[in-house]
Design an enzyme around this catalytic site. Structure first.
Site, PDB file in Angstrom:
ATOM      1  N   TYR A  44       0.667  -1.394   0.205  1.00  0.00           N
ATOM      2  CA  TYR A  44       0.087   0.136  -0.065  1.00  0.00           C
ATOM      3  C   TYR A  44       0.768   1.498  -0.078  1.00  0.00           C
ATOM      4  CZ  TYR A  44      -4.079  -2.831   0.092  1.00  0.00           C
ATOM      5  OH  TYR A  44      -5.014  -3.745   0.005  1.00  0.00           O
TER       6      TYR A  44
ATOM      7  N   ARG B  41       1.698   1.898  -3.701  1.00  0.00           N
ATOM      8  CA  ARG B  41       0.496   2.482  -4.483  1.00  0.00           C
ATOM      9  C   ARG B  41       0.283   4.063  -3.925  1.00  0.00           C
ATOM     10  NH1 ARG B  41      -3.950  -1.905  -3.386  1.00  0.00           N
ATOM     11  NH2 ARG B  41      -5.330  -0.469  -4.754  1.00  0.00           N
TER      12      ARG B  41
ATOM     13  N   ASN C  56     -12.544   2.511  -5.705  1.00  0.00           N
ATOM     14  CA  ASN C  56     -11.223   2.579  -5.915  1.00  0.00           C
ATOM     15  C   ASN C  56     -10.845   3.440  -4.657  1.00  0.00           C
ATOM     16  OD1 ASN C  56     -11.409   1.724  -8.585  1.00  0.00           O
ATOM     17  ND2 ASN C  56     -11.592   3.638  -9.320  1.00  0.00           N
TER      18      ASN C  56
ATOM     19  N   HIS D 273     -14.410   1.357  -0.486  1.00  0.00           N
ATOM     20  CA  HIS D 273     -13.460   0.344  -0.181  1.00  0.00           C
ATOM     21  C   HIS D 273     -12.304   1.245   0.597  1.00  0.00           C
ATOM     22  CE1 HIS D 273     -14.716  -3.064  -3.208  1.00  0.00           C
ATOM     23  NE2 HIS D 273     -15.436  -3.044  -2.088  1.00  0.00           N
TER      24      HIS D 273
ATOM     25  N   CYS E 149      -0.408   6.686  15.943  1.00  0.00           N
ATOM     26  CA  CYS E 149      -1.577   7.704  15.506  1.00  0.00           C
ATOM     27  C   CYS E 149      -1.498   9.051  16.176  1.00  0.00           C
ATOM     28  CB  CYS E 149      -2.845   6.675  16.190  1.00  0.00           C
ATOM     29  SG  CYS E 149      -4.338   7.490  16.037  1.00  0.00           S
TER      30      CYS E 149
ATOM     31  N   GLY F 103     -15.985   0.434 -15.438  1.00  0.00           N
ATOM     32  CA  GLY F 103     -14.573   0.072 -15.253  1.00  0.00           C
ATOM     33  C   GLY F 103     -14.533  -0.777 -14.206  1.00  0.00           C
TER      34      GLY F 103
ATOM     35  N   LEU G 143     -14.674  -1.685 -20.433  1.00  0.00           N
ATOM     36  CA  LEU G 143     -13.476  -2.244 -21.596  1.00  0.00           C
ATOM     37  C   LEU G 143     -14.054  -3.511 -22.348  1.00  0.00           C
ATOM     38  CD1 LEU G 143     -11.172  -1.158 -23.075  1.00  0.00           C
ATOM     39  CD2 LEU G 143      -9.641  -2.948 -21.507  1.00  0.00           C
TER      40      LEU G 143
END
Ligand code: BJW
Length: 228
Positions: A52, A55, A88, A105, A132, A171, A198
């Protein structure tokens, strides 16, 4: 007209964000059980953080594409009558100009504390185990929804689907629930349904209409049509 748009990884593909299940997708080198479940995080937090963190960093190098921008243009006309529900975790809808976006999500640019359950905006890495900012506990995880966890905003999503005149899915492969079931929920409540993808998704037969091609072409064309 009330419109609910569901988006998946395909809408960000032409921005350079990899999808999950396509060839050379995000899961090509990973089994999803190794990175997208709470059990994986418990067993190998560093592996999951690396996945993550990479990303999150990659987000800095991508830009919204004409599909994101077209949905923002639609919002300018429909206001509260449009809800974009995205699976996304990137921020390309917001950067494209949309403000009414529900990230079912979760979001890459957010961290979730396993101590106090607080959600904090996050732009750096989590793999160096920072505390945190709310409670000081070292226990931050990516603020994303893994398999077996409950997606965010379900009450709001189901309420919007229940009163929608039009449901549009853009998508997404239709491989993951509950999102894959939204088309049937909306149709049962009386909405017309449209797929823009697509290739035909797993649930393509459930839609009143399906158009196939790249989102950066299909979405601006559809928005242009809708706005006359
Ligand atoms: C283009 C394009 C271009 C490419 N233009 N298009 C058995 C039966 C039914 C359900 C279950 C079951 N066993 C378990 C479940 C439930 C489970 C589930 O669905 N499992 C499946 C494996 C069957 N679901 C859950 O556990 C969910 N929680 C849940 O159900 O809780 C219970 C509950 C629900 C509601 C109320 C109360 C309780 C949680 C699911 C969490 C999914 N998380 C992930 C990871 C998020 C973090 C991260 O990003 O890493 O979400 S998994 C991954 O898949 C990610 C995505 O959002 C999601 C969907 O993927 P998406 O977006 O569709 O991507 P792809 O790659 O699959 O498809 C891309 C599409 O784009 C393709 O079709 C391409 O053709 C297309 N495309 N280029 C247009 N240029």
């Amino acid at each position: 007209m009330k419109v609910v748009v569901l988006t998946g990884a395909g809408i960000s593909a032409e921005s350079g964000v990899p999808t999950f299940r396509d060839a050379d997708g995000l899961w090509e080198g990973h089994r999803f059980e190794d990175v997208a479940t709470p059990e994986a995080f418990e067993a190998q937090p560093s592996v999951v953080h690396r996945f993550y963190d990479a990303r999150r960093t990659a987000l800095l190098a991508v830009e919204p594409n004409p599909a994101h921008v077209a949905l923002a243009r639609l919002e300018e006309h429909l206001g509260d009558d449009l809800l974009v529900v995205t699976q996304n975790i990137d921020d390309l809808h917001e950067r494209g100009g949309s403000t009414r976006v529900l990230h079912m999500h979760g979001e890459l640019r957010s961290a979730l504390c396993t101590g106090c359950s607080g959600r904090s905006e996050w732009t750096g890495d989590l793999g160096d185990y920072p505390p945190c900012p709310r409670c000081g506990v070292v226990g931050l995880r990516p603020d994303v929804v893994w398999f077996g966890e409950v997606p965010y905003g379900m009450d709001r999503i189901l309420a919007a689907l229940g009163t929608a005149d039009l449901f549009v899915s853009i998508g997404t492969s239709g491989a993951v629930y509950p999102a894959a079931g939204f088309v049937q929920y909306a149709a049962t409540a009386g909405a017309r349904t449209l797929e823009l993808n697509l290739v035909p998704s797993e649930g393509t037969h459930l839609f009143d209409e399906a158009r196939h091609g790249p989102a950066a072409t299909l979405v601006p064309a559809w928005v242009g049509e809708l706005l006359g």
